[in-house]
Design an enzyme around this catalytic site. Structure first.
Site, PDB file in Angstrom:
ATOM      1  N   ARG A  20       0.827  -1.217   0.000  1.00  0.00           N
ATOM      2  CA  ARG A  20       0.000   0.000   0.000  1.00  0.00           C
ATOM      3  C   ARG A  20       0.858   1.263   0.000  1.00  0.00           C
ATOM      4  NH1 ARG A  20      -4.243  -2.540   3.328  1.00  0.00           N
ATOM      5  NH2 ARG A  20      -5.675  -3.349   1.754  1.00  0.00           N
ATOM      6  N   GLY A  21       2.139   1.110   0.259  1.00  0.00           N
ATOM      7  CA  GLY A  21       3.033   2.269   0.311  1.00  0.00           C
ATOM      8  C   GLY A  21       3.419   2.728  -1.086  1.00  0.00           C
ATOM      9  N   SER A 115      17.804   2.324   2.494  1.00  0.00           N
ATOM     10  CA  SER A 115      17.789   3.759   2.205  1.00  0.00           C
ATOM     11  C   SER A 115      19.220   4.276   2.213  1.00  0.00           C
ATOM     12  CB  SER A 115      16.983   4.457   3.296  1.00  0.00           C
ATOM     13  OG  SER A 115      17.341   5.812   3.370  1.00  0.00           O
ATOM     14  N   SER A 116      19.446   5.360   1.482  1.00  0.00           N
ATOM     15  CA  SER A 116      20.811   5.898   1.410  1.00  0.00           C
ATOM     16  C   SER A 116      21.289   6.462   2.750  1.00  0.00           C
ATOM     17  CB  SER A 116      20.907   6.968   0.321  1.00  0.00           C
ATOM     18  OG  SER A 116      19.993   8.000   0.564  1.00  0.00           O
ATOM     19  N   CYS A 117      20.392   6.615   3.713  1.00  0.00           N
ATOM     20  CA  CYS A 117      20.837   7.147   5.016  1.00  0.00           C
ATOM     21  C   CYS A 117      21.585   6.104   5.847  1.00  0.00           C
ATOM     22  CB  CYS A 117      19.676   7.732   5.800  1.00  0.00           C
ATOM     23  SG  CYS A 117      18.537   6.510   6.399  1.00  0.00           S
ATOM     24  N   TYR A 144      16.742   4.778  12.448  1.00  0.00           N
ATOM     25  CA  TYR A 144      16.191   4.165  11.229  1.00  0.00           C
ATOM     26  C   TYR A 144      17.308   3.474  10.442  1.00  0.00           C
ATOM     27  CZ  TYR A 144      14.213   4.121   6.472  1.00  0.00           C
ATOM     28  OH  TYR A 144      13.785   3.753   5.225  1.00  0.00           O
ATOM     29  N   LYS A 148      17.939  -0.571   9.312  1.00  0.00           N
ATOM     30  CA  LYS A 148      18.154  -1.006   7.925  1.00  0.00           C
ATOM     31  C   LYS A 148      19.501  -1.731   7.781  1.00  0.00           C
ATOM     32  CE  LYS A 148      14.377   0.228   5.864  1.00  0.00           C
ATOM     33  NZ  LYS A 148      13.505  -0.794   5.284  1.00  0.00           N
ATOM     34  N   PRO A 171      17.959   2.452  -2.150  1.00  0.00           N
ATOM     35  CA  PRO A 171      17.502   3.548  -2.995  1.00  0.00           C
ATOM     36  C   PRO A 171      17.899   4.901  -2.399  1.00  0.00           C
ATOM     37  CG  PRO A 171      15.651   2.169  -2.240  1.00  0.00           C
ATOM     38  CD  PRO A 171      16.853   1.804  -1.441  1.00  0.00           C
ATOM     39  N   THR A 172      18.070   5.866  -3.269  1.00  0.00           N
ATOM     40  CA  THR A 172      18.265   7.239  -2.837  1.00  0.00           C
ATOM     41  C   THR A 172      16.913   7.832  -2.395  1.00  0.00           C
ATOM     42  OG1 THR A 172      19.382   9.246  -3.518  1.00  0.00           O
ATOM     43  CG2 THR A 172      17.899   8.244  -5.131  1.00  0.00           C
ATOM     44  N   ASN A 173      16.848   9.137  -2.122  1.00  0.00           N
ATOM     45  CA  ASN A 173      15.568   9.749  -1.709  1.00  0.00           C
ATOM     46  C   ASN A 173      14.530   9.562  -2.818  1.00  0.00           C
ATOM     47  OD1 ASN A 173      17.345  10.729   0.286  1.00  0.00           O
ATOM     48  ND2 ASN A 173      16.135  12.573   0.567  1.00  0.00           N
ATOM     49  N   HIS A 187       8.687  13.771   3.456  1.00  0.00           N
ATOM     50  CA  HIS A 187      10.002  14.147   2.919  1.00  0.00           C
ATOM     51  C   HIS A 187       9.880  15.493   2.209  1.00  0.00           C
ATOM     52  CE1 HIS A 187      10.556   9.717   3.319  1.00  0.00           C
ATOM     53  NE2 HIS A 187      11.728  10.117   3.756  1.00  0.00           N
ATOM     54  N   TRP A 210      12.486  24.588   5.118  1.00  0.00           N
ATOM     55  CA  TRP A 210      13.192  24.248   6.357  1.00  0.00           C
ATOM     56  C   TRP A 210      14.702  24.312   6.113  1.00  0.00           C
ATOM     57  CZ3 TRP A 210      10.493  19.058   8.165  1.00  0.00           C
ATOM     58  CH2 TRP A 210       9.166  19.337   8.502  1.00  0.00           C
ATOM     59  N   ARG A 217      20.634  16.772  -2.321  1.00  0.00           N
ATOM     60  CA  ARG A 217      19.965  15.470  -2.352  1.00  0.00           C
ATOM     61  C   ARG A 217      19.788  15.015  -3.799  1.00  0.00           C
ATOM     62  NH1 ARG A 217      20.952  16.029   2.219  1.00  0.00           N
ATOM     63  NH2 ARG A 217      19.652  15.795   4.080  1.00  0.00           N
ATOM     64  N   ASP A 277      19.040  20.747   8.966  1.00  0.00           N
ATOM     65  CA  ASP A 277      19.490  20.501   7.583  1.00  0.00           C
ATOM     66  C   ASP A 277      19.719  19.019   7.334  1.00  0.00           C
ATOM     67  OD1 ASP A 277      19.526  22.948   6.343  1.00  0.00           O
ATOM     68  OD2 ASP A 277      21.647  23.364   6.763  1.00  0.00           O
TER      69      ASP A 277
HETATM   70  O1  GFB Z   1      13.425  14.841   2.693  1.00  0.00           O
HETATM   71  P1  GFB Z   1      13.961  15.090   4.054  1.00  0.00           P
HETATM   72  O2  GFB Z   1      12.961  15.192   5.151  1.00  0.00           O
HETATM   73  O3  GFB Z   1      14.979  13.968   4.386  1.00  0.00           O
HETATM   74  O4  GFB Z   1      14.766  16.496   4.054  1.00  0.00           O
HETATM   75  P2  GFB Z   1      16.532  13.653   4.536  1.00  0.00           P
HETATM   76  C1  GFB Z   1      15.743  16.790   3.095  1.00  0.00           C
HETATM   77  C2  GFB Z   1      16.212  18.230   3.264  1.00  0.00           C
HETATM   78  O5  GFB Z   1      15.159  19.121   2.876  1.00  0.00           O
HETATM   79  C3  GFB Z   1      16.608  18.628   4.694  1.00  0.00           C
HETATM   80  C4  GFB Z   1      15.004  20.133   3.841  1.00  0.00           C
HETATM   81  O6  GFB Z   1      17.746  19.468   4.628  1.00  0.00           O
HETATM   82  C5  GFB Z   1      15.384  19.432   5.155  1.00  0.00           C
HETATM   83  O7  GFB Z   1      15.678  20.378   6.163  1.00  0.00           O
HETATM   84  N1  GFB Z   1      13.634  20.666   3.808  1.00  0.00           N
HETATM   85  C6  GFB Z   1      13.303  21.932   3.420  1.00  0.00           C
HETATM   86  C7  GFB Z   1      12.503  20.027   4.135  1.00  0.00           C
HETATM   87  N2  GFB Z   1      11.998  22.137   3.553  1.00  0.00           N
HETATM   88  C8  GFB Z   1      11.454  20.964   3.973  1.00  0.00           C
HETATM   89  C9  GFB Z   1      10.116  20.558   4.278  1.00  0.00           C
HETATM   90  O8  GFB Z   1       9.156  21.313   4.183  1.00  0.00           O
HETATM   91  N3  GFB Z   1       9.963  19.252   4.676  1.00  0.00           N
HETATM   92  C10 GFB Z   1      11.009  18.380   4.803  1.00  0.00           C
HETATM   93  N4  GFB Z   1      10.775  17.116   5.187  1.00  0.00           N
HETATM   94  N5  GFB Z   1      12.296  18.767   4.548  1.00  0.00           N
HETATM   95  C11 GFB Z   1      15.453  11.485   5.454  1.00  0.00           C
HETATM   96  C12 GFB Z   1      15.766  10.561   6.592  1.00  0.00           C
HETATM   97  O9  GFB Z   1      16.469  12.417   5.473  1.00  0.00           O
HETATM   98  O10 GFB Z   1      15.484  10.890   4.189  1.00  0.00           O
HETATM   99  C13 GFB Z   1      15.246   9.198   6.392  1.00  0.00           C
HETATM  100  O11 GFB Z   1      15.374  11.162   7.793  1.00  0.00           O
HETATM  101  C14 GFB Z   1      15.399   8.667   5.000  1.00  0.00           C
HETATM  102  O12 GFB Z   1      15.877   8.337   7.292  1.00  0.00           O
HETATM  103  C15 GFB Z   1      14.943   9.652   3.990  1.00  0.00           C
HETATM  104  O13 GFB Z   1      16.735   8.314   4.721  1.00  0.00           O
HETATM  105  C16 GFB Z   1      15.166   9.215   2.568  1.00  0.00           C
HETATM  106  O14 GFB Z   1      17.094  13.307   3.206  1.00  0.00           O
HETATM  107  O15 GFB Z   1      17.278  14.703   5.276  1.00  0.00           O
END
Ligand code: GFB
Length: 316
Positions: A20-21, A115-117, A144, A148, A171-173, A187, A210, A217, A277
């Protein structure tokens, strides 16, 4: 359909955990398009993957020829940072129950999605598969990532000790149809689609990003990821940990401008510096994947347009 060279027969049972995801549903669509006729799925009410007995019973009665583990508790940077216990516990349980359960049910082939993290925070870029466990993790998502990494180690151990052919792909983001648009847990890419859309409708002068906007990314459309996963299954890929991405990245500030352009929002972009960040840069080295003969097809701008259309069909 393309003839599977080393994968299961088109009528073999293939179980997609997490159907479902965003990722699981993309894999199901890709399998259907590829002519696979016995795709097994089970919703959370029917099968709780945190419940080992239920997992064992499901696998014993269905005996899949192949399993995709796309089930996971996932979220953006803030969800990870504020609910670390949920992220580690749920993902550890899924990895342990499904991978060990698969082995005990006699399932020979499985693909575990991470995940790439999982890679160290300050990795040389682009990040090669060899970088695993070479340095400290990014603190916002370490729980997390550790779950993984445990899944990867478990799959490898099953191969070493029991001769299974379990593979882990990183996978990447990701983004795509069926993404999470809840601003507290999503995300960045779906968050920006929603923020730009709402700012456009409300005619507000600025959208709030943010952090600093400088982190970089890489983004892959979930349909491309699903295509890569099915490609690897059909190749009979049984090698080591494998990155899946595009090999291209951009800054979050650049991403915000691109999303605003696709959505048609012309206001300013401001910053909420109280938000983290996270990792400064996460760009995967995808040379091994390219050498196997797979490359992404959906370029970012086109993918964002598709994702925006999906957002509008659900929330517009
Ligand atoms: O996509 P995101 O939440 O995940 O954030 P990560 C990526 C970047 O976007 C960070 C910025 O630098 C956030 O501060 N950002 C800017 C925002 N505006 C926004 C907003 O409105 N919402 C969000 N969410 N971010 C996650 C991991 O890391 O990525 C997980 O926490 C996983 O474990 C996933 O690996 C793929 O790339 O930082």
């Amino acid at each position: 359909m393309s003839e599977p060279r080393g994968g299961p027969a088109p009528d073999a049972p293939i179980y997609v955990a997490g159907h479902r995801g965003m990722v699981g549903s993309a894999i199901v669509r890709r399998l259907q398009a590829g002519g696979y006729t016995r795709i097994l799925t089970a919703g959370r009410a029917e099968l709780d993957l945190r419940d080992r007995r239920a997992v064992d019973a499901f696998l014993a009665s269905n005996r899949p020829a192949y399993i995709f583990i796309a089930a996971a508790k996932v979220g953006g940077i803030l969800a990870n940072a504020t609910h670390p216990a949920d992220f580690i516990a749920e993902n550890l349980a899924i990895a342990l129950n499904v991978i060990e359960g698969a082995h005990e049910a006699g399932v020979e082939r499985l693909m575990f999605l991470g995940s790439s993290c999982i890679y160290p925070r300050d990795c040389p870029q682009p990040i090669s598969e060899e970088a695993l466990l070479t340095g400290p993790l990014e603190p916002t998502n370490a729980p997390y990532a550790i779950a993984k990494i445990a899944g990867i180690a478990l799959a490898e151990a099953m191969n070493r000790q029991h001769g299974r052919r379990y593979v882990s792909v990183m996978p990447t983001n990701l983004y795509g149809a069926g993404d999470n648009y809840d601003l507290a847990t999503s995300h960045v890419l779906p968050a920006l689609i929603r923020k730009a859309h709402e700012a456009k409708l409300a005619r507000v002068p600025a959208l709030i990003l943010w952090g600093t906007g400088t982190p970089r990314r890489e983004f892959l459309h979930a349909d491309d990821l699903a295509d890569a996963c099915v490609f690897l299954m059909e190749q009979g890929y049984a090698g080591p940990l494998l990155n899946i991405g595009t090999g291209e990245d951009l800054s979050i500030g650049e991403l915000a401008r691109l999303v605003c352009r696709v959505v048609g929002y012309e206001g300013e972009i401001t910053h909420d510096l109280s938000k983290p960040d996270g990792t400064p840069r996460k760009l995967l080295d995808v040379s091994r994947l390219h050498a196997l003969g797979w490359r992404h097809r959906i370029e970012l701008e086109d993918g964002i347009a598709r994702a925006y259309a999906d957002f509008l069909s659900s929330f517009g």
